[in-house]
Scaffold this active site. Structure first.
Site, PDB file in Angstrom:
ATOM      1  N   GLU A  80      -1.326  -0.326 -11.827  1.00  0.00           N
ATOM      2  CA  GLU A  80      -1.265   0.997 -12.434  1.00  0.00           C
ATOM      3  C   GLU A  80       0.118   1.182 -13.062  1.00  0.00           C
ATOM      4  OE1 GLU A  80      -0.870   4.341  -9.570  1.00  0.00           O
ATOM      5  OE2 GLU A  80      -1.423   2.858  -8.062  1.00  0.00           O
ATOM      6  N   CYS A 112      -4.285   2.508  -6.505  1.00  0.00           N
ATOM      7  CA  CYS A 112      -4.021   1.410  -5.552  1.00  0.00           C
ATOM      8  C   CYS A 112      -5.272   0.603  -5.223  1.00  0.00           C
ATOM      9  CB  CYS A 112      -3.428   1.960  -4.263  1.00  0.00           C
ATOM     10  SG  CYS A 112      -1.891   2.814  -4.515  1.00  0.00           S
ATOM     11  N   HIS A 234      -4.514   0.066   3.410  1.00  0.00           N
ATOM     12  CA  HIS A 234      -3.617   0.376   2.296  1.00  0.00           C
ATOM     13  C   HIS A 234      -2.454   1.145   2.916  1.00  0.00           C
ATOM     14  CE1 HIS A 234      -1.652   1.890  -1.138  1.00  0.00           C
ATOM     15  NE2 HIS A 234      -2.043   3.141  -0.954  1.00  0.00           N
TER      16      HIS A 234
END
Ligand code: HMG
Length: 388
Positions: A80, A112, A234
């Site tokens: 990103e 993400c 994550h």
């Protein structure tokens, strides 16, 4: 059916960091807020001479021999922090690495979640084409701005994964559970270099998505927490992953709770010293688990991928007997140990020195750069990549 998954993994982060206790003091905060409340000890500082393309190349170079390069037929680059609204980072990367020209090279974006999209698409492709080797990248620079609430959750780096049949590290299970919803928790309009974020809200959405996809996964597979040796999350900051794990720990026996918590400590060790690398964070956490954990072959690992905006996925895989052969431990350990600590003042200078957005010709000071691949500047609106 062919067993497919992650064969090799590499990781690169630049050679500088800022100490989080020092940053807390400079920002008038109690250091324990950063060290314990957020759970970060060091944050990667990204010099202007490194962008997502060079970081990805430096990560990929760790795992690709000339023979392997010649076999790669697809590059899926999750990021990103793209450097061009049209041309894919994967094309620059394929050229820098000297990959064959009969390669598909594309960029994937969903905050993400991008690298997970790459991993799953690569795995499906290899299931149909068992000879194929796919290079999957997760690379980002997490920037929120100096003196913002998000500053403590910055960082950067790249993870490179080779996806093949009969993988060395992890065989991916075919069933996974995913969820997409239009949520404004974190976004970055094209005119901005720093993300906009509704911080507290984003942490709640993360936890809600985890609950949703974990429940969906269990319904589809009939597996329970007892089937897992560890979870990788994550990890925008380590406390976030810890909260995720806490959400499901009560489903485990006391004995397994201890085991899962020990595994979690291993999975957060490297992220704690690097910070958020957005789409690479889950995979750095997995690598950290492999490096620091005491996992047995054939154990099942659960993965929670989350990308703001928002998309979440829970998937799983089984650790392969020689998983330690899939990464170069010595190289990873040295890379993190040899970083230079910069002062808060120096970090602020480096933060401000990123390549300007006005298209001017620039020659960057590359004297300190030790990485194999780096950015030397910009000429005629084209980034000047170099290899040393
Ligand atoms: P904040 O307002 O600075 O922090 O923002 P806080 O006041 O909420 O405090 C943080 C924690 O420190 C709290 O613990 C405090 O109690 C504790 P918690 O209640 O959460 O367990 N604390 C202390 N602990 C020990 N000693 C002390 C002390 N003082 C306080 N003295 C926030 C924190 C994370 C919101 C902010 O940094 C932020 O906005 N970060 C960016 C957003 C983010 O990372 N969100 C995560 C979920 S979204 C996601 O993961 C996607 C993402 O990676 C982007 C993408 O997908 O591309 C971000």
């Amino acid at each position: 059916m062919t067993v497919v998954g992650i064969d090799k993994m590499g990781f690169y982060t630049p050679g500088m960091y800022v100490d989080m206790a020092e940053l807390a003091t400079a920002r008038g905060e109690d250091p324990n807020k950063y060290l314990i409340g957020i759970g970060q000890s060091k944050q990667a500082v990204i010099p202007p001479t490194q962008d997502v393309v060079t970081m990805a190349a430096n990560a990929a170079e760790q795992i690709l021999t000339p023979a392997l390069k010649a076999e790669i037929g697809m590059v899926l680059f999750g990021t990103e922090s793209g450097i061009d609204n049209s041309k894919a980072t994967a094309v620059y990367l394929a050229h820098l690495l000297g990959l064959p020209q009969n390669t598909r090279a594309i960029e994937l974006k969903q905050a993400c979640y991008g690298a997970t999209a790459g991993l799953q698409l690569a795995a499906d492709y290899v299931r149909v084409h068992p000879q194929a080797k796919v290079l999957v990248i997760g690379a980002d620079i997490a920037r929120y701005g100096l003196r913002t609430a998000g500053e403590v959750t910055q960082g950067g780096g790249a993870v490179a994964m080779l996806v093949t049949a009969d993988p060395t590290i992890l065989a991916l299970d075919t069933i996974s559970s995913y969820h997409t919803e239009d949520v404004m928790d974190f976004w970055r309009p094209t005119y901005r270099t720093e993300a906009l974020v509704d911080g507290k809200y984003s942490t709640n959405v993360y936890l809600d998505f985890f609950k949703t996809v974990w429940t969906g996964y269990q319904q589809q597979t009939q597996r329970t927490i007892a089937d897992f040796a560890a979870f990788a999350f994550h990890m925008p900051f380590t406390k976030m992953g810890r909260k995720g794990l806490r959400q499901i720990l009560p489903e485990a026996t006391p004995e397994q709770q201890t085991q899962l918590t020990t595994a979690f400590e291993a999975s957060q060790a490297d992220n704690r010293n690097v910070g958020n690398l957005y789409t690479g964070s889950l995979y750095l956490s997995f690598l950290s688990l492999l490096r620091h954990g005491q996992l047995a072959a054939n154990s099942r690992i659960g993965f929670f991928s989350y990308g703001s905006g928002a998309e979440g996925e829970f998937f799983s895989g089984v650790l392969q007997p020689n998983f330690r052969d899939g990464f170069v431990e010595e190289q990873l350990a040295q890379q993190l140990a040899n970083r230079r600590r910069v002062s808060v003042a120096e970090y602020e200078q480096i933060y401000a020195a990123q390549l300007s957005n006005d298209g001017r010709d620039v020659q960057l000071a590359v004297g300190e750069e030790t990485a194999t691949y780096y950015l030397a500047g910009r000429q005629h609106e084209q980034r000047q990549y170099r290899k040393q």
